[in-house]
Design an enzyme around this catalytic site. Structure first.
Site, PDB file in Angstrom:
ATOM      1  N   SER A 470       0.815  -1.216   0.000  1.00 14.80           N
ATOM      2  CA  SER A 470       0.000   0.000   0.000  1.00 14.80           C
ATOM      3  C   SER A 470       0.855   1.276   0.000  1.00 14.80           C
ATOM      4  O   SER A 470       1.510   1.581  -0.991  1.00 14.80           O
ATOM      5  CB  SER A 470      -0.958  -0.036   1.196  1.00 14.80           C
ATOM      6  N   ASP A 481      10.202   5.461 -10.191  1.00 12.28           N
ATOM      7  CA  ASP A 481       9.813   6.135 -11.426  1.00 12.28           C
ATOM      8  C   ASP A 481      10.630   7.403 -11.670  1.00 12.28           C
ATOM      9  O   ASP A 481      10.959   7.736 -12.813  1.00 12.28           O
ATOM     10  CB  ASP A 481       8.324   6.478 -11.397  1.00 12.28           C
ATOM     11  N   LYS A 495      -0.820  -4.261  -3.450  1.00 11.88           N
ATOM     12  CA  LYS A 495      -2.092  -3.633  -3.088  1.00 11.88           C
ATOM     13  C   LYS A 495      -2.134  -2.220  -3.681  1.00 11.88           C
ATOM     14  O   LYS A 495      -1.407  -1.338  -3.239  1.00 11.88           O
ATOM     15  CB  LYS A 495      -2.258  -3.560  -1.568  1.00 11.88           C
TER      16      LYS A 495
END
Length: 725
Positions: A470, A481, A495
């Site tokens: 999460s 990224d 998740k």
């Protein structure tokens, strides 16, 4: 996913002290009007797309799912109920939807009460079977303990056959641990009696919460109902503080409440009057007044009686740990105060690793959860608790210690506050998007760090494992990224959904209706590159051996999890591209992993764990089990000898005996267990994975500082002091 939080449910939390009498004897649970009202509100919220990301109509199809989940929650191992019971229950399979709409909860309670009856029958059988001469451990037989795919027994004889093996395994475990048969019979008889008693103590609120969670989980795996008690424990875990005496309690096999841990800095600890192993047999409110006997009480009922508002008094009737059952009692009077739970807070350390002829100092920040004191933040309290605030302080301290790089350890971090994940990312990037959130209407909102500047712009790595979930995945994905740091370890949980808490009391009549809260999945989050962590998780740049497959532990293990998908990427600029660097780092890691005994042993342990996890049965032959036990003990001793020979531990270090003692937690000596746990916390045995992550980051620092051509490929913008940032 949240193993470290288990003790929080036992902590003495705040609230208004009320006059209480002893709980009534266990009675057959029955639904209440308040629960019927709660169920009605839950049904409205779960079927409305304005509230839930993936609502499902309350119809016969959903009723079947609710039924299956509720039945599994009662007897998932198929060790108590008979096929005839399940056949009798089948009339509810397609009618739970009608029952919920009509506020009729009795069918769920009828199923539970049948289960309680069967538990009583099974434990009575077990106690009687223990008395006989039934234990031949020379036969070549096994106990099939994984019964997920088994069928329900057709009659009592079939269940007897299953339980004979189950009891035999309990006896054999204790025998292998060195107990004689009379002591074994005494231990197990008490165990079965207590098991039956504790099942009978399950009350109406417990049954209701279990049933409502069967409903909520049938919609989606992260949707859940929390009754008021569960809600308060959740709030404690998020704000890392409580108002109480600061003690962790446990019930022992003698049905007494025992102090398992004294929280440092709390009233109990500062007073010096309460210690591990002390037994609380009575509780009184205020400096004077009656004392309520709590022997035989459930832990949460004892906690309710001890809890109270800050600056109020509570008196405890204590039987000291060293006293016998008939020993003298002590009355301990404490003033309840705010207690900070530091064990779940962010922590720092420094790992030194060799870098050629020199040494690199790598700072470590361990973050167990993304906590935040929501109420404190809403009230704009100056000192409200926050994961990001705590990490920021630790980074400043590590900068003062002149570390060369930083590893954020998110292993076993199951998530928490979305806001904290965004703000924590902001400590390492200079403004920009962090995560994209899509709601049930397919509207996408980009959540960004709006603060200019970074707190740490040096070399960075994030350490993950399968239990990193999460909010941990939001942070790790953003760091990856942006090319801001290296991700090291295992693939994460997968998740990719967002939950909100809805206080059901907002919809109810009355000042304090106490309906609890509903955790609703309201959105799906996406990486800034447009991909989702749903199912896939975050894949590491440098991978360690995988402990658990995603199908066994992860989002993919749920049969009704949202599918993976993707959206358009957000607008952002990457800071680095580590692809040219990764093969070099992987090669160095592989070479070091083969030479590092601790890392190699850990890899072997992972392989052994995966092998054992794949097994579904265990031998009931004593010779076979002893041979297995001997092999494990020989392996442990050989490793410890190798550790000492390599100078990895002191010569006088005594290795923990990790052999199975056959006991349950409430059957062990609490003082001895506390000492063992304290020793484990103080053990300076190196964390092979953390140390290797520090090595990988040090390798990156070295390669980028010595190879300008490589640095230019990793950092296209160029830099005179190229670094892994």
């Amino acid at each position: 996913m949240f193993a470290k939080r288990a003790l929080l449910s036992l902590l003495l939390v705040g609230g208004v002290a009320l006059a209480r009498t002893a709980p009534e004897p266990a009675v057959t649970p029955a639904p209440t009007e308040k629960q019927a009202e709660t169920a009605a509100w839950v049904a409205q919220l779960l079927s409305n797309s304005r509230f839930h990301y993936q609502p499902l109509p309350l119809d016969d199809a959903l009723s079947e799912k609710i039924y299956d989940r509720y039945l599994k929650s009662l007897d998932g191992d198929k060790a108590f109920l008979l096929a005839s019971d399940v056949e009798a229950f089948s009339k509810y399979r397609e009618s739970f939807d009608d029952a919920l709409r009509d506020r009729q909860l009795q069918p769920a309670f009828d199923m539970f009460n049948t289960y309680v009856q069967r538990v009583g029958e099974r434990t009575a059988f077990a106690r009687e079977y223990l008395k006989g001469d039934n234990f031949d451990f020379t036969a070549d037989e096994s106990y099939d303990y994984d019964r997920e795919d088994a069928t329900y027994a057709m009659n009592s004889d079939e269940l007897d056959a299953l339980w004979k093996k189950r009891i035999k395994n309990d006896v054999l475990r204790l025998k292998l641990a060195g107990k004689d048969l009379p002591a074994i019979r005494d231990t197990l008889d008490k165990r079965y009696v207590n098991y039956d008693a504790r099942v009978r103590e399950i009350n109406s609120e417990d049954v209701f919460q279990t049933f409502m969670n069967a409903y909520a989980n049938a919609i989606e795996p992260h949707t859940a109902y929390m009754n008021p008690r569960t809600t308060e424990n959740f709030n404690i875990s998020m704000r890392l503080s409580l108002e109480g005496i600061g003690a962790v309690l446990q019930r022992n096999d003698e049905e007494m409440t025992v102090v398992r841990q004294v929280v440092p800095g709390g009233p109990a600890g500062l007073s010096g009057k309460l210690k591990v192993g002390d037994r609380i047999v009575g509780v009184g409110q205020g400096k004077q007044g009656p004392m309520t006997d709590v022997i035989g009480w459930r832990i949460d009922d004892v906690v309710d009686l001890i809890r109270g508002a800050k600056d109020t008094y509570v008196r405890l009737d204590v039987l000291p740990a060293e006293a016998g059952s008939d020993g003298p009692h002590e009355i301990v009077t404490l003033i309840r105060q705010k207690v900070k739970l530091e064990e779940q807070a962010a922590k720092k350390s420094i790992v030194e690793v060799k870098d050629g002829d020199g040494m690199r100092r790598i700072g470590i920040i361990e973050l167990p959860t993304f906590y935040q004191d929501f109420e404190g933040r809403r009230r704009d309290e100056a000192d409200y608790r926050s994961a990001t605030r705590d990490v920021a302080k630790l980074i400043e301290e590590l900068k003062a210690d002149r570390v060369d790089g930083l590893v954020v350890d998110l292993r076993d971090n199951g998530g928490g506050s979305l806001t904290e994940a965004i703000e924590l990312t902001g400590l390492f990037i200079d403004q920009g998007p962090v995560v994209q959130v899509r709601d049930s209407a397919a509207r996408v909102q980009v959540e960004s760090d709006g603060k200019s500047g970074t707190l740490w712009d040096g070399p960075l790595a994030v350490l993950t494992n399968r239990a990193s979930a999460s909010a941990s995945e939001i942070f790790a994905a953003a760091i990856q990224d942006y090319g801001r740091g290296l991700i090291i370890g295992e693939p994460t949980f997968g998740k990719g959904t967002v939950q909100n808490l809805v206080d059901l009391d907002m919809f109810a009549r009355g000042e304090k209706p106490g309906l609890g809260q509903l955790k609703l999945t309201v959105a799906q989050f996406f990486r800034i590159d447009g991909g989702s962590t749903q199912h896939k998780g975050v894949s590491p740049d440098i991978g360690f051996p995988v402990t658990l497959d995603a199908e066994d532990y992860g989002e993919s293990s749920f049969d009704n999890a949202l599918p993976w998908t993707q959206i358009k990427p957000a607008t952002f600029e990457t800071q680095a591209d580590f692809k040219p660097l990764l093969p070099l780092l992987q090669a160095k890691h592989d070479t070091r992993a083969k030479a590092d005994p601790e890392f190699r042993w850990w890899s072997e342990d992972v392989a052994e764990y995966r092998k054992q996890r794949a097994q579904t049965s265990i031998s009931l032959n004593e010779a076979t089990r002893r041979a297995e036990r001997t092999a494990q003990e020989t392996r442990r001793k050989e490793r410890e000898a190798q550790r000492k020979a390599a100078g990895l531990v002191d010569d006088d270090t005594v290795a923990d005996d990790v052999r199975d003692d056959g006991l349950q937690a409430d059957e062990r000596d609490i003082v001895a267990e506390a000492e063992r746990e304290q020793k484990a916390r103080e053990d300076d045995k190196p964390d092979a994975l953390l140390r290797e992550a520090a090595h990988v980051l040090a390798d990156a620092i070295d390669l980028l500082s010595t190879d300008r051509s490589l640095a230019a490929r990793v950092h296209p913008m160029g830099s005179d002091d190229a670094r892994t940032d």
